[in-house]
Design a protein around this motif. Structure first.
Motif, short mmCIF file in Angstrom:
data_model
loop_
_atom_site.label_atom_id
_atom_site.label_comp_id
_atom_site.label_asym_id
_atom_site.label_seq_id
_atom_site.Cartn_x
_atom_site.Cartn_y
_atom_site.Cartn_z
N SER A 94 0.82 -1.21 0.00
CA SER A 94 0.00 0.00 0.00
C SER A 94 0.86 1.26 0.00
CB SER A 94 -0.92 0.01 1.23
OG SER A 94 -0.16 0.25 2.42
N GLY A 95 2.11 1.13 0.42
CA GLY A 95 2.99 2.28 0.50
C GLY A 95 2.74 3.14 1.73
N LYS A 96 1.88 2.66 2.62
CA LYS A 96 1.50 3.47 3.78
C LYS A 96 2.11 2.99 5.09
CE LYS A 96 -2.92 4.90 1.77
NZ LYS A 96 -4.40 4.93 1.93
N HIS A 97 2.73 1.81 5.07
CA HIS A 97 3.27 1.27 6.31
C HIS A 97 4.72 0.84 6.12
CE1 HIS A 97 -1.14 0.59 6.60
NE2 HIS A 97 -0.94 1.04 7.84
N ILE A 98 5.56 1.26 7.05
CA ILE A 98 6.96 0.85 7.04
C ILE A 98 7.08 -0.54 7.66
CG2 ILE A 98 9.27 1.35 7.93
CD1 ILE A 98 8.47 4.33 7.92
N VAL A 99 7.74 -1.44 6.95
CA VAL A 99 7.88 -2.81 7.45
C VAL A 99 9.35 -3.18 7.70
CG1 VAL A 99 5.73 -3.57 6.34
CG2 VAL A 99 7.90 -3.72 5.08
N ALA A 100 10.27 -2.31 7.28
CA ALA A 100 11.69 -2.60 7.49
C ALA A 100 12.48 -1.29 7.39
CB ALA A 100 12.22 -3.60 6.47
N PHE A 101 13.66 -1.31 7.98
CA PHE A 101 14.52 -0.12 7.93
C PHE A 101 15.98 -0.56 7.96
CE2 PHE A 101 17.14 3.01 10.18
CZ PHE A 101 17.01 4.08 9.32
N ARG A 102 16.80 0.06 7.10
CA ARG A 102 18.24 -0.16 7.10
C ARG A 102 18.94 1.19 7.07
NH1 ARG A 102 19.79 -3.83 2.23
NH2 ARG A 102 18.14 -2.62 1.24
N GLU A 103 19.87 1.39 7.98
CA GLU A 103 20.57 2.66 8.08
C GLU A 103 21.77 2.68 7.13
OE1 GLU A 103 21.89 6.44 9.16
OE2 GLU A 103 19.96 5.44 9.41
N LYS A 104 21.65 3.48 6.07
CA LYS A 104 22.74 3.68 5.09
C LYS A 104 23.39 2.35 4.69
CE LYS A 104 23.68 8.33 6.83
NZ LYS A 104 24.69 9.25 7.40
N PRO A 105 22.63 1.46 4.08
CA PRO A 105 23.17 0.13 3.76
C PRO A 105 24.16 0.18 2.59
CG PRO A 105 21.00 0.38 2.80
CD PRO A 105 21.22 1.61 3.64
N SER A 106 25.00 -0.85 2.51
CA SER A 106 25.92 -1.03 1.39
C SER A 106 25.41 -2.15 0.50
CB SER A 106 27.33 -1.39 1.87
OG SER A 106 27.88 -0.31 2.60
N VAL A 107 25.48 -1.92 -0.80
CA VAL A 107 25.03 -2.93 -1.76
C VAL A 107 26.25 -3.40 -2.55
CG1 VAL A 107 23.53 -3.41 -3.73
CG2 VAL A 107 22.78 -1.80 -1.95
N PRO A 108 26.70 -4.66 -2.35
CA PRO A 108 27.86 -5.18 -3.08
C PRO A 108 27.47 -5.69 -4.46
CG PRO A 108 27.10 -6.82 -1.52
CD PRO A 108 26.22 -5.60 -1.33
#
Length: 244
Positions: A149-163
């Motif tokens: 829905s785009g209305k609820h946060i289900v996860a959070f990552r602080e400044k992640p790195s993508v290898p």
């Protein structure tokens, strides 16, 4: 062993350094050009023949390198009047190339053993093997995961790195892989890889974790010069005089 060095680009991203000289001839540490370093490395790693694919300011490269004898190599040339992509210049050379050979960009600084890399390819069933390097992108922001829905946060990552893995601009090629293409046509590395995947043929990846710089931007060139005093003994495995 035979290597094809792609040295026909204009080096626009490296301006103003490439205003008067082609990118492969820009000096590193005021001692050797990138191309000279590569040629000495190829000789040290067992290569005897090199073909330089030249275009923009190619006459300067031809005059500088000559027949390759001062590097202990047999050097010849193929001219690229119009850009043919990464792989396109090689198509005109196929009849004169061995079954397995090296293709590489002329602006790569690395301590990869090119000979060992080509031999590993020769022992594998891959149509082409790409030297790959691990990079990562770090986000400047905290990344949110949201539901459908785009209305609820289900996860959070602080400044992640993508290898991820990137191409080093060094390829071990089997000649039969290119026989399906016509000489003179434009052929980029991206097209070749996508064609192979579409045909169900799996290109090989040869991961490398040593020193690698793609001298494409002024900041990369500055880094190479800053590191040259400590990396010279690694990037030049034999003294230039040993090739005489």
């Amino acid at each position: 062993m035979h290597a094809v060095i792609l040295a026909g680009g204009k080096g626009t991203r490296l301006r103003p350094y490439t205003t008067c000289v082609p990118k492969p001839l820009v000096p590193i540490g005021d001692t050797h050009s990138i191309l000279e370093i590569v040629l000495y490395q190829l000789r040290a790693h067992g290569f005897t023949r090199v073909t330089l694919a030249i275009g923009h300011m190619g006459h300067l490269i031809r005059a500088f390198v000559g027949d390759g004898s001062r590097y202990g190599l047999n050097v010849d040339y193929t001219d690229e009047p119009t850009p043919l992509g990464t792989i396109g210049p090689v198509l005109n050379l196929l009849p004169a190339l061995p079954e397995h050979f090296l293709i590489m960009n002329g602006d790569v600084l690395t301590d990869l053993d090119y000979g060992a890399f080509l031999r590993r390819h020769m022992q594998a069933p891959a149509p082409v093997t790409v030297a790959t390097y691990r990079r990562e992108i770090r986000s400047e922001f905290g990344v949110l995961g949201v539901d459908d829905s785009g209305k609820h946060i289900v996860a959070f990552r602080e400044k992640p790195s993508v290898p991820f893995q990137v191409s080093m601009g060094v390829y071990a090629m089997t000649r039969a892989t290119l026989n399906r293409y016509q000489p003179g046509q434009v052929l980029g590395f991206d097209t070749l890889i996508l064609d192979l995947l579409a045909a169900g043929e799996r290109p090989g990846s040869d991961p490398f974790s040593g020193y690698w710089l793609d001298i494409g931007r002024p900041e990369d060139y500055d880094t190479a010069n800053e590191q040259w005093s400590t990396m010279q003994h690694v990037l030049l495995p034999v003294s230039p005089s040993a090739a005489d």
